[in-house]
Write a protein that holds these residues in place. Structure first.
Motif, PDB file in Angstrom:
ATOM      1  N   VAL A   1       0.845  -1.191   0.000  1.00 38.57           N
ATOM      2  CA  VAL A   1       0.000   0.000   0.000  1.00 38.57           C
ATOM      3  C   VAL A   1       0.881   1.241   0.000  1.00 38.57           C
ATOM      4  N   ASN A   2       0.436   2.255  -0.692  1.00 39.86           N
ATOM      5  CA  ASN A   2       1.131   3.534  -0.698  1.00 39.86           C
ATOM      6  C   ASN A   2       0.390   4.461   0.258  1.00 39.86           C
ATOM      7  N   LEU A   3       0.900   4.589   1.464  1.00 40.12           N
ATOM      8  CA  LEU A   3       0.192   5.338   2.502  1.00 40.12           C
ATOM      9  C   LEU A   3       0.161   6.833   2.228  1.00 40.12           C
ATOM     10  N   ALA A   4       0.948   7.287   1.243  1.00 44.93           N
ATOM     11  CA  ALA A   4       0.891   8.709   0.876  1.00 44.93           C
ATOM     12  C   ALA A   4      -0.480   9.070   0.321  1.00 44.93           C
ATOM     13  N   ASN A   5      -1.186   8.067  -0.215  1.00 43.87           N
ATOM     14  CA  ASN A   5      -2.522   8.301  -0.781  1.00 43.87           C
ATOM     15  C   ASN A   5      -3.639   7.977   0.204  1.00 43.87           C
ATOM     16  N   TYR A   6      -3.269   7.617   1.420  1.00 38.18           N
ATOM     17  CA  TYR A   6      -4.254   7.125   2.391  1.00 38.18           C
ATOM     18  C   TYR A   6      -5.336   8.160   2.706  1.00 38.18           C
ATOM     19  N   GLN A   7      -4.931   9.346   3.120  1.00 36.10           N
ATOM     20  CA  GLN A   7      -5.902  10.324   3.602  1.00 36.10           C
ATOM     21  C   GLN A   7      -6.845  10.791   2.507  1.00 36.10           C
ATOM     22  N   GLN A   8      -6.303  10.939   1.284  1.00 42.59           N
ATOM     23  CA  GLN A   8      -7.141  11.401   0.184  1.00 42.59           C
ATOM     24  C   GLN A   8      -8.293  10.422  -0.070  1.00 42.59           C
ATOM     25  N   LEU A   9      -7.997   9.125  -0.083  1.00 43.55           N
ATOM     26  CA  LEU A   9      -9.042   8.129  -0.288  1.00 43.55           C
ATOM     27  C   LEU A   9      -9.935   8.001   0.942  1.00 43.55           C
ATOM     28  N   PHE A  10      -9.341   8.072   2.119  1.00 47.46           N
ATOM     29  CA  PHE A  10     -10.094   7.964   3.375  1.00 47.46           C
ATOM     30  C   PHE A  10     -11.212   9.006   3.407  1.00 47.46           C
ATOM     31  N   ASP A  11     -10.877  10.226   3.002  1.00 46.90           N
ATOM     32  CA  ASP A  11     -11.849  11.323   3.058  1.00 46.90           C
ATOM     33  C   ASP A  11     -12.975  11.162   2.031  1.00 46.90           C
ATOM     34  N   GLN A  12     -12.763  10.334   1.003  1.00 45.64           N
ATOM     35  CA  GLN A  12     -13.791  10.146  -0.022  1.00 45.64           C
ATOM     36  C   GLN A  12     -14.741   8.995   0.272  1.00 45.64           C
ATOM     37  N   ILE A  13     -14.434   8.191   1.276  1.00 43.79           N
ATOM     38  CA  ILE A  13     -15.299   7.060   1.620  1.00 43.79           C
ATOM     39  C   ILE A  13     -16.469   7.557   2.453  1.00 43.79           C
ATOM     40  N   GLU A  14     -17.657   7.134   2.094  1.00 43.40           N
ATOM     41  CA  GLU A  14     -18.860   7.504   2.839  1.00 43.40           C
ATOM     42  C   GLU A  14     -19.395   6.291   3.603  1.00 43.40           C
ATOM     43  N   VAL A  15     -19.648   6.487   4.879  1.00 41.62           N
ATOM     44  CA  VAL A  15     -20.227   5.432   5.718  1.00 41.62           C
ATOM     45  C   VAL A  15     -21.521   5.971   6.317  1.00 41.62           C
ATOM     46  N   THR A  16     -22.621   5.329   5.979  1.00 45.63           N
ATOM     47  CA  THR A  16     -23.923   5.758   6.462  1.00 45.63           C
ATOM     48  C   THR A  16     -24.673   4.573   7.072  1.00 45.63           C
ATOM     49  N   THR A  17     -25.553   4.870   7.998  1.00 49.23           N
ATOM     50  CA  THR A  17     -26.411   3.813   8.551  1.00 49.23           C
ATOM     51  C   THR A  17     -27.643   3.665   7.664  1.00 49.23           C
ATOM     52  N   PHE A  18     -28.209   2.457   7.642  1.00 48.57           N
ATOM     53  CA  PHE A  18     -29.418   2.259   6.825  1.00 48.57           C
ATOM     54  C   PHE A  18     -30.216   1.085   7.369  1.00 48.57           C
TER      55      PHE A  18
END
Length: 309
Positions: A292-309
């Motif tokens: 894994v390239n952790l330099a890209n971690y935060q950018q992808l982390f911020d784009q993930i959406e977690v919602t309850t349903f």
């Protein structure tokens, strides 16, 4: 410390081809060989996250020695039980956006070799924050073997992240000894329950089955569509961004590493789901399995959406 368990490791051989031709010669110049098996992919990602990790399981023969040498070169601690047979090879042919796998079944394990592993594991469990169990069982190991491993971990109240399928998973779900988290994919869940699962709503309904009672986390991976998860009585939908995939092999294992790390770090539900999924995506963006390239971690982390349903 996190202990990873790989009962059926391998040397993973990756053959990237522009096109794959049957019944003729396919030539390539970029073969990749890595110490593999799902649990060793988990191990490498945990090492990159700077978690203290020790790899365990079964190894034997010249292939086993090659795996040990690669782990030593990467400064990864390991404690494997020795077997008389030769550890297997597994081949992935990457062609035209597809992945064709050729998996050796591996050696037949003797009863005394199984017991030797359990004896070593008894020394490791008390030192672990989390244990991960990944992959298939080799020939000769009882179908309910993971039940025995989880029982021993339960005795010390150590959380277990389990990533397996088929009869081994069925044995665990039918037993009184429960892992903290399981991670079947949509196809594996459908096979397990004997029903068709078409969308997140049908998966949510399936996860209400009594079979999953007592398991804190059930995470169903949906590939590029993200995941559906059940944490106790709460259901989550995980939506991930579109990425350019270089090599999908090991992405599920990177996800397991993220879940294990999050449990060890005491993360909340949404952080756990994001941590696991972002590492799976990062692995898919790399040519090398379990990287894994952790330099890209935060950018992808911020784009993930977690919602309850």
């Amino acid at each position: 410390m996190i202990v990873t368990i790989t009962m059926n490791p391998s040397i993973d051989i990756s053959y990237p081809l522009e096109s794959f031709q049957l019944n003729t010669v396919n030539r390539l110049s970029n073969t990749r060989k890595t110490a593999g098996g799902k649990g060793l992919n988990v191990t490498r990602v945990l090492k990159q996250l700077n978690h203290e990790v020790i790899a365990s399981g079964l190894l034997g023969g010249y292939v086993g020695e090659g795996i040990k040498a690669e782990l030593n070169a990467a400064s990864i601690s390991h404690q494997f039980a020795e077997i008389s047979g030769n550890t297997r090879n597994c081949i992935a042919i990457l062609h035209e956006g597809k992945q064709t796998e050729i998996l050796e079944s591996g050696p037949i394990i003797q009863a005394e070799e199984v017991q030797s592993f359990l004896t070593q594991l008894d020394d490791l469990i008390p030192t672990a924050e989390v244990l991960t169990i990944s992959g298939s069982l080799p020939q000769g190991v009882p179908e309910d073997f993971y039940v025995e491993v989880i029982k021993r971990c339960n005795d010390f109240e150590k959380p277990v992240v389990l990533d397996c399928s088929g009869k081994a998973l069925q044995q665990v779900l039918s037993s009184p000894y429960k892992p903290c988290l399981i991670k079947p994919n949509q196809e594996e869940l459908s096979e397990l329950l004997g029903i068709s699962l078409e969308d997140p709503a049908s998966i949510k309904n399936a996860l209400m089955n009594d079979l999953f009672t007592g398991i804190q986390w059930v995470v169903i991976s949906l590939g590029a569509q993200g995941a559906v998860a059940k944490h106790q009585d709460t259901f989550y939908r995980v939506t991930i961004p579109k990425i350019d995939v270089e090599n999908p092999v090991g992405s599920g294992d990177a996800t397991v590493a993220g879940f294990a790390a999050a449990i060890a770090e005491g993360k909340d539900a949404k952080a756990l789901l994001k941590r696991g999924n972002v590492l799976g995506m990062l692995n898919a963006q790399e040519a090398v399995t379990g990287a894994v390239n952790l330099a890209n971690y935060q950018q992808l982390f911020d784009q993930i959406e977690v919602t309850t349903f």
